[in-house]
Design a protein around this motif. Sequence first.
Motif, PDB file in Angstrom:
ATOM      1  N   ILE A 154     135.027  46.451 109.032  1.00 59.85           N
ATOM      2  CA  ILE A 154     136.199  46.233 108.166  1.00 59.85           C
ATOM      3  C   ILE A 154     135.698  45.985 106.743  1.00 59.85           C
ATOM      4  O   ILE A 154     134.790  45.169 106.545  1.00 59.85           O
ATOM      5  CB  ILE A 154     136.987  44.974 108.612  1.00 59.85           C
ATOM      6  N   LYS A 155     136.302  46.650 105.769  1.00 61.19           N
ATOM      7  CA  LYS A 155     135.907  46.372 104.369  1.00 61.19           C
ATOM      8  C   LYS A 155     136.873  45.315 103.831  1.00 61.19           C
ATOM      9  O   LYS A 155     137.892  45.624 103.223  1.00 61.19           O
ATOM     10  CB  LYS A 155     135.932  47.659 103.540  1.00 61.19           C
ATOM     11  N   HIS A 156     136.524  44.061 104.108  1.00 61.58           N
ATOM     12  CA  HIS A 156     137.430  42.937 103.831  1.00 61.58           C
ATOM     13  C   HIS A 156     136.861  42.054 102.729  1.00 61.58           C
ATOM     14  O   HIS A 156     135.736  42.249 102.265  1.00 61.58           O
ATOM     15  CB  HIS A 156     137.615  42.114 105.118  1.00 61.58           C
ATOM     16  N   LEU A 157     137.646  41.052 102.346  1.00 61.74           N
ATOM     17  CA  LEU A 157     137.208  40.171 101.264  1.00 61.74           C
ATOM     18  C   LEU A 157     136.951  38.739 101.729  1.00 61.74           C
ATOM     19  O   LEU A 157     137.100  37.796 100.962  1.00 61.74           O
ATOM     20  CB  LEU A 157     138.232  40.213 100.116  1.00 61.74           C
ATOM     21  N   SER A 158     136.555  38.580 103.008  1.00 63.53           N
ATOM     22  CA  SER A 158     136.141  37.259 103.499  1.00 63.53           C
ATOM     23  C   SER A 158     134.609  37.253 103.492  1.00 63.53           C
ATOM     24  O   SER A 158     133.981  37.507 104.514  1.00 63.53           O
ATOM     25  CB  SER A 158     136.656  37.033 104.918  1.00 63.53           C
ATOM     26  N   ARG A 159     134.022  36.989 102.329  1.00 65.61           N
ATOM     27  CA  ARG A 159     132.607  37.296 102.141  1.00 65.61           C
ATOM     28  C   ARG A 159     131.743  36.099 101.763  1.00 65.61           C
ATOM     29  O   ARG A 159     130.789  36.244 100.994  1.00 65.61           O
ATOM     30  CB  ARG A 159     132.482  38.365 101.050  1.00 65.61           C
ATOM     31  N   MET A 160     132.066  34.929 102.280  1.00 63.83           N
ATOM     32  CA  MET A 160     131.270  33.757 101.893  1.00 63.83           C
ATOM     33  C   MET A 160     129.818  33.898 102.340  1.00 63.83           C
ATOM     34  O   MET A 160     128.904  33.437 101.651  1.00 63.83           O
ATOM     35  CB  MET A 160     131.907  32.484 102.462  1.00 63.83           C
ATOM     36  N   ASN A 161     129.593  34.546 103.502  1.00 62.03           N
ATOM     37  CA  ASN A 161     128.192  34.703 103.930  1.00 62.03           C
ATOM     38  C   ASN A 161     127.414  35.575 102.938  1.00 62.03           C
ATOM     39  O   ASN A 161     126.228  35.351 102.700  1.00 62.03           O
ATOM     40  CB  ASN A 161     128.096  35.259 105.366  1.00 62.03           C
ATOM     41  N   PHE A 162     128.094  36.536 102.314  1.00 63.55           N
ATOM     42  CA  PHE A 162     127.419  37.370 101.318  1.00 63.55           C
ATOM     43  C   PHE A 162     127.120  36.556 100.052  1.00 63.55           C
ATOM     44  O   PHE A 162     126.056  36.698  99.444  1.00 63.55           O
ATOM     45  CB  PHE A 162     128.288  38.575 100.939  1.00 63.55           C
ATOM     46  N   ALA A 163     128.064  35.700  99.662  1.00 62.35           N
ATOM     47  CA  ALA A 163     127.834  34.865  98.474  1.00 62.35           C
ATOM     48  C   ALA A 163     126.625  33.954  98.709  1.00 62.35           C
ATOM     49  O   ALA A 163     125.766  33.794  97.835  1.00 62.35           O
ATOM     50  CB  ALA A 163     129.081  34.045  98.157  1.00 62.35           C
ATOM     51  N   LEU A 164     126.544  33.375  99.914  1.00 60.61           N
ATOM     52  CA  LEU A 164     125.399  32.498 100.221  1.00 60.61           C
ATOM     53  C   LEU A 164     124.097  33.302 100.234  1.00 60.61           C
ATOM     54  O   LEU A 164     123.076  32.850  99.716  1.00 60.61           O
ATOM     55  CB  LEU A 164     125.613  31.811 101.579  1.00 60.61           C
ATOM     56  N   ALA A 165     124.149  34.497 100.803  1.00 58.92           N
ATOM     57  CA  ALA A 165     122.946  35.345 100.842  1.00 58.92           C
ATOM     58  C   ALA A 165     122.487  35.678  99.425  1.00 58.92           C
ATOM     59  O   ALA A 165     121.284  35.688  99.128  1.00 58.92           O
ATOM     60  CB  ALA A 165     123.229  36.622 101.631  1.00 58.92           C
TER      61      ALA A 165
END
Length: 299
Positions: A154-165
């Motif tokens: 899914i190309k979604h905007l729940s991306r906190m794991n990406f921000a942390l990475a």
Amino acid sequence: MSEFVAYFNGDWIPKSECKVHISDRGFALGDAIYEAERTFDGKIFDLDGHMDRLFRSLKYVRIDPSVTYEQMKSLCIESVDRNMHMWKDGHDFALRQYVTRGSGSSVSETVPPVVYVGVDYVGFRRFSKMYDEGGHVIFARSRSYSPNSLDPKIKHLSRMNFALAELEAADVDPDSWPVLLDQDGNISEGVTFNFWIIKDGVIITPRDKNILQGVTRKTVIDLAKKLDIPVIEEDIQLYDAYTCDEAFITATSHSVLPISKLDGRPISEDIPGPVVRQLISGWSEMVGVDIVDQARRNA
Ligand SMILES: Cc1ncc(COP(=O)(O)O)c(C=O)c1O
């Protein structure tokens, strides 16, 4: 007008006037889907591929975008046409569509979605020197979502794991490109890109179980077949990456970008390596734009 115009909930308005309400579920909860394309010499690349993925994501999360597939496609084309007053020769546009579930007080309340379709310039500055020098990948501590929790297709905007990475990678190397492992410790993907290695002349990329099905990824697989370079999709462990001959990443904005270091370890002296060089020139030929030259000129 010296500003981009964007489609926002039925109207074309200056981009700076596109604002969501504080109670919008996309803003409050990341309950939103998006898609991103770019142009090459003003022509949108694989719009159908992007529209297919956008509508698959919307269907999966059950957001009704209130526009049909064909209407959304026309809005994308219109967003380029309407912004030609902002066109800069030798540059190109990056397109974005956002669809949020709107301002309902619960997920099942039927309210109008927020729909945005707009353009900006491709951000060449972030990657222009990397075609010559190669990018640095850092494998982050944060893991990608498992398909059992939130399917990465899914190309979604729940991306906190990406921000942390991104934060974790920047702690090590501020100029780096963070890549996440999956729940089993296999390499999955980067925060906005897919990951690849080359070993003994074979291109290897993770299976699509734990990743976004990149439109660029699919095109590179097709391109490699045309160039008679074998491609396999399989689990990649850190061992495979650290001992590879070449590595690269793919995404809509930069297409094929060579990687020179993985966790600070140099991959080879030759950047880009022979296979990545073939892919970059094959890509440039396919889109009719020398992507390395364009990035250098817009650095
Ligand atoms: C998580 C993730 N993986 C991969 C990609 C690359 O996809 P594409 O090649 O369609 O740009 C993106 C692009 O935004 C992404 O967000």
